[in-house]
Design an enzyme around this catalytic site. Sequence first.
Site, PDB file in Angstrom:
ATOM      1  N   ASP A  51       0.822  -1.206   0.000  1.00 33.85           N
ATOM      2  CA  ASP A  51       0.000   0.000   0.000  1.00 33.85           C
ATOM      3  C   ASP A  51       0.857   1.257   0.000  1.00 33.85           C
ATOM      4  O   ASP A  51       1.938   1.299   0.592  1.00 33.85           O
ATOM      5  CB  ASP A  51      -0.894  -0.020   1.249  1.00 33.85           C
TER       6      ASP A  51
ATOM      7  N   GLU B 162       0.989  -0.542  -5.134  1.00 35.55           N
ATOM      8  CA  GLU B 162       0.056   0.556  -5.376  1.00 35.55           C
ATOM      9  C   GLU B 162       0.920   1.815  -5.468  1.00 35.55           C
ATOM     10  O   GLU B 162       1.258   2.431  -4.461  1.00 35.55           O
ATOM     11  CB  GLU B 162      -0.966   0.688  -4.246  1.00 35.55           C
TER      12      GLU B 162
END
Length: 732
Positions: free
Chosen positions: A408, A461
């Site tokens: 993330d 990401e």
Amino acid sequence: MTVEPPVAIAPDAADLDLLSRGEHHNPHSILGAHPHPDGTVIRALRPHAEAVDAVIGGTSFSLEHLAHGVWGALVPYRDLMDYRLSTTWPGGHNDVSADGYRFLPTLGELDLHLFGEGRHERLWEILGAHRRRYDTPDGTVTGTSFAVWAPNARGVSVIGDFDGWSGRNYPMRVLGSTGVWELFVPGIEAGDLYKFRVHGPDGSVRDKADPMAFATEVPPATASRVSVSTYEWNDAEWLAQRAATEPAQSPMSVYEVHLASWRPGLNYREMAEQLAVHLTETGFTHVELLPVAEHPFGGSWGYQVTSYYAPTSRFGSPDDFRWFVDHLHAAGIGVIVDWVPAHFPKDEWALARFDGTPLYEHSDPQRGEQLDWGTYVFDFGRREVRNFLVANALYWLDEFHVDGLRVDAVASMLYLDYSRPEGGWTPNIHGGRENLEAVAFLQETNATVHKQHRGVVTIAEESTAWPGVTRATNVGGLGFNMKWNMGWMHDTLGFMAHDPVHRSYHHHEITFSLMYAWSENYLLPISHDEVVHGKGTLWTRMPGDDYAKAAGVRALLAYMWSHPGKQLLFMGQEFGQTAEWSEERGLDWYQLDDPYTGGFHRGLLRLVHDLNATYREHPALWTLDTSPGGFSWIDANDTANNVLSFLRYGTDGSILACLFNFSGSPHANYRVGLPERGEWREILNTDAEIYAGSGWGNLGAVTATSQPWHGRPASAEVALPANGAIWMSLER
């Protein structure tokens, strides 16, 4: 019988004072058994006891209360092999236990050296809480050893429900200059709750959850829990097959899930059973879980982690989560988990200022705080912190057999000026904005993961144009297998939101992603971030009435599944949920049975199944995802008809033609150029009646003749439905 000892040996008063305040660096130098010219001195810390005896071979020796809860005596044994402590508590209760302060450290010199160098790849095996068993002359001793890194602490004690959370009974020793504090406590069993009471250099005293805890209390409670795994895995065949697989050249269709709101009220095992059925029926190859590591605030969706080594206890035990993964593997479904090494929350009982100083976080506020999220940023340049995180990635792979990590917020790690005002960041040693320490950390993580776990996928990401995210680390890349294609997501959703009569003016939005489709190895995401905070859902983004919305979603998904790259779809979008997602409630499964619009939602769910089934069956859609040779435009520029068309090629020589009509009108005799003449079978039509479409199509196939078109040697006339897609396969 009881023998009164001739003399009680008291330790130095300063040592007693430090011990009483929980600030002694080596309580084992005072407590336990110590040689003496006349025998052995035994001292025990029992602050609330009424009497303490040392039991040696059936003989009890009374210990004298010296000061501050320390009891001691000189016993006439020079080579004392073993003993027990018999303690009488207020009310007359008595217990007999081994003395934890007579045991050697549970960490070896090599372990401590590797940790100090930041290279202990199985860190969870030496830090944290571990059940232990020792065979001693007086019998078997069982208990739990504790080890925690707190280099700047003045003192650390184990506290828990086993000592009434007093903090006076179990002070720990620091091992050399490593900053690791350690203690073995007899009698502590699996399931017992504990924390560390940490005395900071500033005089602060904080009760901290174990950074390496394997299990926790159910939030909002915050204690760590002693945990022992007894799980026996059944997925050896799955792991062997995974190791022989190259992710980039394999089918990957990912269903993204937030466990608490998929179907509320289920535990890990119930969710595994129901998810396996749903994923099998819809045909997804993988499930990606929003973070499952323990987090106190459900509204963070799991992205503010406090216990990186503990699956959330909201749904069961760590072994229950192992069962979850094992069950999905048995159903042929891979499990990817979101991993959050970019930042962590400021909760005082967790990692923040762990030993009273910035420890896990960077000490410079311009590098140590994430302003947007109100969190701390890890100090990626500190060896022990880097070790904590790299080992954590390996932990999820080793201990839970997960098949991938989606990392993330990578962009926030890569740039020192990420979301910072001018003057609010410090350049790197070269004067640039790149966070060189974070880059090195990501490279080390990916290289280590791929070295130890072939076939595991790491996904970034990363929302910027950082070069080489999916390039190998040995040529300067970050080493990820894949990167989320945020540009594709933004442009495609923007294009589809336009009314069909206006889409021809925005044709470049739907084709632009093919300009850079092979600059990285991409995964196309329609994730949780796109269906919250007023953004709507796939369904509500589409213009028109329910019939048009359903057609638009079907066309978008067909485009997504045939576009180069893997794909990810957030839960609820597979049946066109109309309400935005909320972590506070479950999905609107009832829409599948709605008497007015249920047909559209059931049709979309059926389409997703057929997309996945057709995708898996045709290597042209996945074997050359990362190669420009797997794709060729037929026509990217037919803005007048709002049509685009391309070919996909497989390593087996197969060819698919994918045609998309994004206008609001059907095209009855649309001529399309094809690479070969012959029969082209219609393998997918998003306007089919089984999907609640109009049934406009090609009766199963078209025949390509030798008439050149679109620069191709053959062509065929094709019926293209409005707001629809057709896939055709060359029959040889």
